[in-house]
Design an enzyme around this catalytic site. Structure first.
Site, mmCIF file in Angstrom:
data_model
loop_
_atom_site.group_PDB
_atom_site.id
_atom_site.type_symbol
_atom_site.label_atom_id
_atom_site.label_comp_id
_atom_site.label_asym_id
_atom_site.label_seq_id
_atom_site.Cartn_x
_atom_site.Cartn_y
_atom_site.Cartn_z
ATOM 1 N N ARG A 80 78.667 41.664 44.378
ATOM 2 C CA ARG A 80 79.511 39.742 43.982
ATOM 3 C C ARG A 80 79.755 39.592 43.168
ATOM 4 O O ARG A 80 79.888 38.351 42.764
ATOM 5 C CB ARG A 80 77.887 39.408 44.496
ATOM 6 C CG ARG A 80 76.671 39.458 45.999
ATOM 7 C CD ARG A 80 75.871 38.410 46.138
ATOM 8 N NE ARG A 80 74.883 38.377 46.878
ATOM 9 C CZ ARG A 80 75.855 37.924 48.244
ATOM 10 N NH1 ARG A 80 76.249 37.451 48.270
ATOM 11 N NH2 ARG A 80 74.433 38.600 49.237
ATOM 12 N N LEU A 81 80.994 41.373 43.056
ATOM 13 C CA LEU A 81 81.197 40.569 41.590
ATOM 14 C C LEU A 81 82.743 40.663 42.327
ATOM 15 O O LEU A 81 83.488 41.278 41.972
ATOM 16 C CB LEU A 81 81.182 42.193 40.884
ATOM 17 C CG LEU A 81 80.046 42.269 40.381
ATOM 18 C CD1 LEU A 81 80.680 43.006 39.217
ATOM 19 C CD2 LEU A 81 79.247 40.686 39.395
#
Length: 203
Positions: free
Chosen positions: A180-181
Site C-alpha cells: 500500500r505504498l
C-alpha cells in the site's frame, strides 16, 4: 521536486498527454468501458451526488463528456460550475482524479458527436426526460416510437442535450504500490492560465 523521480508511466511534461496514454493503456486491458468515470457534483443545498458516465475525449483543454442538460447532473453542473471525476482501472491498478471548472459545449463538436451515435441512441436522447419520474418502461418505449415517427432516421441533436468540458486545476495520477505504498503525483495550478506545479504525494 526531483523531476527524475517521475519516470515510467508518470513521465511527461503535459498531464493531458499522460492521461491520454493511460486511457490508451486501459483500452488494451479493461474488459468493459475503459472510459467509464465517476462524476461528482453538488446540488443547490451542497449535497454531493456521484454517478458513472463515459468520458468521450481528453483534449489539451480538458475532459469531455455528454449528457442531457435537464438531468440531475446537468442541472448540478450548471449550478455549481465545478466538478470532479475519477477513472479507476482495476486491470492496471491505476486511477486518475480530476477537479476543475465546467464549461458547457453545445456547438459544432456536440453536433458532430451526436451525429456519430447510433440511431437508437439518438432517438433515445430525444425520448428520455432524464432523471424525471417515469410511469413504466412501456411508457418510455411508447415515447421512443412517437419520437421515431416524428424525427425519422436522421434526428438532429436535441437543444437539451450536449457536452460539458472539465477544465482542471488539479490532476492526480495514482498507481498501486507494494504494501500500500502507492505512487501519487499531482499536477496543480491556481488559475487555468498558470503553469502546472507537480508534487509527489504520500500514499
Amino acid at each position: 521536486m526531483n523531476m527524475t523521480d517521475r519516470t515510467g508511466i508518470f513521465a511527461g511534461d503535459n498531464p493531458f498527454e499522460i492521461a491520454r496514454r493511460w486511457l490508451s493503456d486501459a483500452t488494451e486491458t479493461e474488459i468493459n468501458d475503459p472510459n467509464a468515470m465517476a462524476l461528482s457534483t453538488v446540488d443547490e443545498t451542497g449535497l454531493p451526488n456521484v454517478r458513472m458516465v463515459l468520458l468521450k475525449e481528453i483534449g489539451d483543454d480538458g475532459f469531455w463528456f455528454y449528457t442531457n442538460y435537464g438531468s440531475a447532473k446537468g442541472r448540478e453542473l450548471e449550478y455549481a460550475g465545478k466538478a470532479a471525476i475519477v477513472l479507476h482501472w482495476k486491470s492496471l491498478r491505476r486511477q486518475l482524479r480530476v477537479r476543475g471548472r465546467v464549461v458547457r459545449e453545445d456547438g459544432p463538436e456536440a453536433d458532430d458527436y451526436f451525429a456519430s451515435r447510433s440511431l437508437k441512441s439518438r432517438l433515445g436522447a430525444w425520448a428520455s426526460k432524464q432523471s424525471q419520474p417515469l410511469a413504466s418502461r412501456t411508457a418510455l418505449m411508447a415515447e421512443v416510437a412517437k419520437v421515431t415517427a416524428q424525427k425519422g432516421t436522421n434526428p438532429p441533436r436535441p437543444p437539451f442535450w450536449g457536452g460539458f468540458r472539465i477544465e482542471p486545476v488539479e490532476i492526480e495520477f495514482w498507481a498501486d504500490g507494494a504494501f500500500r505504498l502507492h505512487d501519487r503525483f499531482v499536477w496543480r495550478r491556481e488559475e487555468y492560465e498558470n503553469e502546472w506545479e507537480i508534487s509527489r504525494l504520500n500514499p
